[in-house]
Design a protein around this motif. Structure first.
Motif, PDB file in Angstrom:
ATOM      1  N   VAL A   1       2.339 -25.405  15.503  1.00 21.57           N
ATOM      2  CA  VAL A   1       1.847 -25.691  16.848  1.00 21.57           C
ATOM      3  C   VAL A   1       0.778 -26.763  16.774  1.00 21.57           C
ATOM      4  N   ASP A   2       0.897 -27.769  17.646  1.00 20.34           N
ATOM      5  CA  ASP A   2      -0.058 -28.871  17.676  1.00 20.34           C
ATOM      6  C   ASP A   2      -1.468 -28.357  17.952  1.00 20.34           C
ATOM      7  N   ALA A   3      -2.398 -28.657  17.047  1.00 19.19           N
ATOM      8  CA  ALA A   3      -3.824 -28.322  17.191  1.00 19.19           C
ATOM      9  C   ALA A   3      -4.090 -26.826  17.237  1.00 19.19           C
ATOM     10  N   GLU A   4      -3.158 -26.016  16.773  1.00 19.69           N
ATOM     11  CA  GLU A   4      -3.340 -24.564  16.738  1.00 19.69           C
ATOM     12  C   GLU A   4      -2.801 -24.031  15.417  1.00 19.69           C
ATOM     13  N   PRO A   5      -3.248 -22.836  15.003  1.00 18.81           N
ATOM     14  CA  PRO A   5      -2.658 -22.229  13.810  1.00 18.81           C
ATOM     15  C   PRO A   5      -1.175 -21.962  14.004  1.00 18.81           C
ATOM     16  N   ALA A   6      -0.439 -21.930  12.898  1.00 19.88           N
ATOM     17  CA  ALA A   6       0.987 -21.626  12.965  1.00 19.88           C
ATOM     18  C   ALA A   6       1.192 -20.205  13.479  1.00 19.88           C
ATOM     19  N   VAL A   7       2.303 -19.985  14.121  1.00 21.61           N
ATOM     20  CA  VAL A   7       2.656 -18.667  14.659  1.00 21.61           C
ATOM     21  C   VAL A   7       3.846 -18.135  13.875  1.00 21.61           C
ATOM     22  N   ARG A   8       3.791 -16.866  13.502  1.00 21.26           N
ATOM     23  CA  ARG A   8       4.883 -16.233  12.759  1.00 21.26           C
ATOM     24  C   ARG A   8       5.561 -15.202  13.652  1.00 21.26           C
ATOM     25  N   ALA A   9       6.891 -15.131  13.559  1.00 27.14           N
ATOM     26  CA  ALA A   9       7.631 -14.189  14.406  1.00 27.14           C
ATOM     27  C   ALA A   9       8.933 -13.776  13.726  1.00 27.14           C
ATOM     28  N   ARG A  10       9.361 -12.569  14.044  1.00 20.28           N
ATOM     29  CA  ARG A  10      10.635 -12.088  13.506  1.00 20.28           C
ATOM     30  C   ARG A  10      11.821 -12.769  14.180  1.00 20.28           C
ATOM     31  N   ARG A  11      11.685 -13.039  15.470  1.00 19.62           N
ATOM     32  CA  ARG A  11      12.751 -13.672  16.239  1.00 19.62           C
ATOM     33  C   ARG A  11      12.150 -14.773  17.117  1.00 19.62           C
ATOM     34  N   VAL A  12      12.999 -15.742  17.473  1.00 22.13           N
ATOM     35  CA  VAL A  12      12.568 -16.863  18.313  1.00 22.13           C
ATOM     36  C   VAL A  12      13.509 -16.971  19.501  1.00 22.13           C
ATOM     37  N   LEU A  13      12.927 -17.118  20.674  1.00 20.32           N
ATOM     38  CA  LEU A  13      13.711 -17.303  21.897  1.00 20.32           C
ATOM     39  C   LEU A  13      13.367 -18.676  22.479  1.00 20.32           C
ATOM     40  N   LEU A  14      14.339 -19.562  22.475  1.00 20.96           N
ATOM     41  CA  LEU A  14      14.144 -20.924  22.976  1.00 20.96           C
ATOM     42  C   LEU A  14      14.383 -20.968  24.489  1.00 20.96           C
ATOM     43  N   ALA A  15      13.379 -21.436  25.228  1.00 22.05           N
ATOM     44  CA  ALA A  15      13.502 -21.599  26.682  1.00 22.05           C
ATOM     45  C   ALA A  15      12.856 -22.913  27.080  1.00 22.05           C
ATOM     46  N   THR A  16      13.151 -23.945  26.309  1.00 21.25           N
ATOM     47  CA  THR A  16      12.469 -25.235  26.457  1.00 21.25           C
ATOM     48  C   THR A  16      13.148 -26.182  27.436  1.00 21.25           C
ATOM     49  N   GLY A  17      14.341 -25.836  27.917  1.00 21.29           N
ATOM     50  CA  GLY A  17      14.987 -26.634  28.945  1.00 21.29           C
ATOM     51  C   GLY A  17      15.481 -27.981  28.458  1.00 21.29           C
ATOM     52  N   VAL A  18      15.775 -28.847  29.427  1.00 22.58           N
ATOM     53  CA  VAL A  18      16.289 -30.181  29.128  1.00 22.58           C
ATOM     54  C   VAL A  18      15.487 -31.224  29.892  1.00 22.58           C
ATOM     55  N   ARG A  19      15.692 -32.479  29.532  1.00 22.76           N
ATOM     56  CA  ARG A  19      14.997 -33.596  30.170  1.00 22.76           C
ATOM     57  C   ARG A  19      16.032 -34.501  30.837  1.00 22.76           C
ATOM     58  N   ASP A  20      15.828 -34.807  32.118  1.00 23.33           N
ATOM     59  CA  ASP A  20      16.758 -35.635  32.874  1.00 23.33           C
ATOM     60  C   ASP A  20      16.447 -37.116  32.741  1.00 23.33           C
ATOM     61  N   THR A  21      17.497 -37.928  32.702  1.00 25.62           N
ATOM     62  CA  THR A  21      17.389 -39.373  32.831  1.00 25.62           C
ATOM     63  C   THR A  21      18.132 -39.781  34.091  1.00 25.62           C
ATOM     64  N   LEU A  22      17.447 -40.432  35.013  1.00 27.07           N
ATOM     65  CA  LEU A  22      18.014 -40.780  36.303  1.00 27.07           C
ATOM     66  C   LEU A  22      18.736 -42.127  36.252  1.00 27.07           C
ATOM     67  N   PRO A  23      19.658 -42.370  37.180  1.00 24.40           N
ATOM     68  CA  PRO A  23      20.256 -43.706  37.282  1.00 24.40           C
ATOM     69  C   PRO A  23      19.178 -44.780  37.437  1.00 24.40           C
ATOM     70  N   ASP A  24      19.388 -45.904  36.782  1.00 22.25           N
ATOM     71  CA  ASP A  24      18.379 -46.959  36.755  1.00 22.25           C
ATOM     72  C   ASP A  24      18.486 -47.836  38.000  1.00 22.25           C
ATOM     73  N   ILE A  25      18.089 -47.261  39.125  1.00 18.13           N
ATOM     74  CA  ILE A  25      18.099 -47.974  40.404  1.00 18.13           C
ATOM     75  C   ILE A  25      16.719 -47.810  41.027  1.00 18.13           C
TER      76      ILE A  25
ATOM     77  N   GLN B   1      19.200 -34.407  28.096  1.00 20.94           N
ATOM     78  CA  GLN B   1      19.164 -34.105  26.667  1.00 20.94           C
ATOM     79  C   GLN B   1      18.180 -32.976  26.440  1.00 20.94           C
ATOM     80  N   GLN B   2      18.275 -32.364  25.288  1.00 24.71           N
ATOM     81  CA  GLN B   2      17.356 -31.279  24.953  1.00 24.71           C
ATOM     82  C   GLN B   2      15.916 -31.774  25.041  1.00 24.71           C
ATOM     83  N   ALA B   3      15.045 -30.996  25.673  1.00 26.94           N
ATOM     84  CA  ALA B   3      13.652 -31.392  25.838  1.00 26.94           C
ATOM     85  C   ALA B   3      12.845 -31.207  24.562  1.00 26.94           C
ATOM     86  N   ALA B   4      13.386 -30.470  23.611  1.00 24.47           N
ATOM     87  CA  ALA B   4      12.666 -30.201  22.360  1.00 24.47           C
ATOM     88  C   ALA B   4      13.654 -30.291  21.190  1.00 24.47           C
TER      89      ALA B   4
END
Length: 314
Positions: free
Chosen positions: A104-128, A239-242
């Protein structure tokens, strides 16, 4: 800011992301007394929109209002902790079932038995020019989320891919008129025939700009002609946000979504995914809505609990 001190504890589940999927997962895990850390940033896919729609009991509510209420619910459970990151948040996930490490940026590392990803996606709009400024309101990508708000007006549909015919057909009971703006691209024969059957108008000239005017939009065409619209539907590229799916070697769909089963389990034991970043069985694409994301968060959290329980009695 941390709402409860993080320590060297090995958490049952680390949830990355605090949108509707992550917050519902946190509440579900908290109710089942599973030690949970939720790591969030201040960036959300639906930030551009002022009001969300088609959500049971919250139709028309600001997305931030829902997140605030959902977080308050999750924080009521003693086993749920939040780590709010202003910067990059989690930068890397390594490890395996029972022993994941989250850097984790600027924080101690986190340890876990399981990980749940809920980071979403990032949109790219038409270039108009002008589309980004109106996106989330008069410009949208989902008729289920915004189509009703354009009722009784002329609605534009930007693009020439096969999906525009289906979009025009879905909007037929809503819009007074539908205009497909191909932006200079050619329609294939089947798409053109489908549009003709729905009675939609086709405009083939390139779109040079979009601007807000009064309660609607004005679309400027390359010829100098302008079209007044009540709303404009566009297809975003996403695309994936992370980078965590790639870091963990998760199976991905052809569209670039994380492949999950009906309970949000990914191809890697101990890793779960929920929300816009994940594609479940039988679905042609991720179901991008706040309500389905929350439901997926509940299912993935339930799978975390169930899998851990079964492992203890095996």
């Amino acid at each position: 800011m941390i709402n409860s001190p993080l320590d060297e504890h090995l958490y049952d589940v680390a949830v990355i992301g605090a949108g509707s999927a992550g917050l519902q997962a946190a509440q579900t895990l908290g109710r089942m007394h599973r030690s949970t850390v939720v790591i969030s940033t201040d960036r959300y896919r639906n930030d551009p929109t002022g009001h969300m729609h088609n959500f049971l009991g919250h139709d028309g509510a600001p997305p931030a209002e829902l997140r605030l209420a959902a977080r308050k619910d999750a924080e009521a459970y003693d086993d749920v902790r939040f780590l709010d990151c202003v910067g990059a948040g989690v930068t890397r996930v390594t490890g395996e079932l029972g022993a994941f490490v989250l850097e984790v940026d600027a924080e101690p590392a986190v340890r876990a038995r399981r990980v749940l990803l809920a980071t979403g996606v990032r949109d790219t709009l038409p270039d108009i020019p002008g589309i980004a400024e109106s996106f989330g309101d008069l410009v949208a990508h989902c008729p289920f989320c915004h189509g009703h708000e354009y009722a009784g007006t002329r609605v534009g549909i930007l693009g020439a891919a096969p999906h525009v015919a289906a979009m025009a057909s879905m909007l037929q009971p809503i819009a007074a008129d539908r205009v497909v703006l191909t932006h200079g691209a050619d329609l294939d024969e089947a798409t053109a025939a489908g549009l003709a059957r729905t009675g939609a108008t086709i405009v083939r000239e390139p779109v040079v700009a979009v601007r807000e005017e009064g309660d609607g939009l004005v679309v400027a065409l390359a010829s100098g002609e302008e079209l007044a619209l009540g709303g404009l539907l566009v297809k975003t590229e996403w695309q994936q946000a992370a980078p965590f799916a790639q870091q963990l070697g998760l199976e991905m769909s052809e569209m670039g979504a994380v492949v999950v089963d009906a309970f949000g389990r990914t191809s890697v034991p101990g890793v779960y995914a929920a929300g816009d970043l994940a594609q479940g069985p039988g679905l042609p694409m991720p179901m991008a809505s706040v309500l389905t994301a929350a439901s997926a968060g509940l299912m993935a959290a339930a799978a975390c609990v169930q899998d851990a329980a079964l492992a203890r009695i095996a």
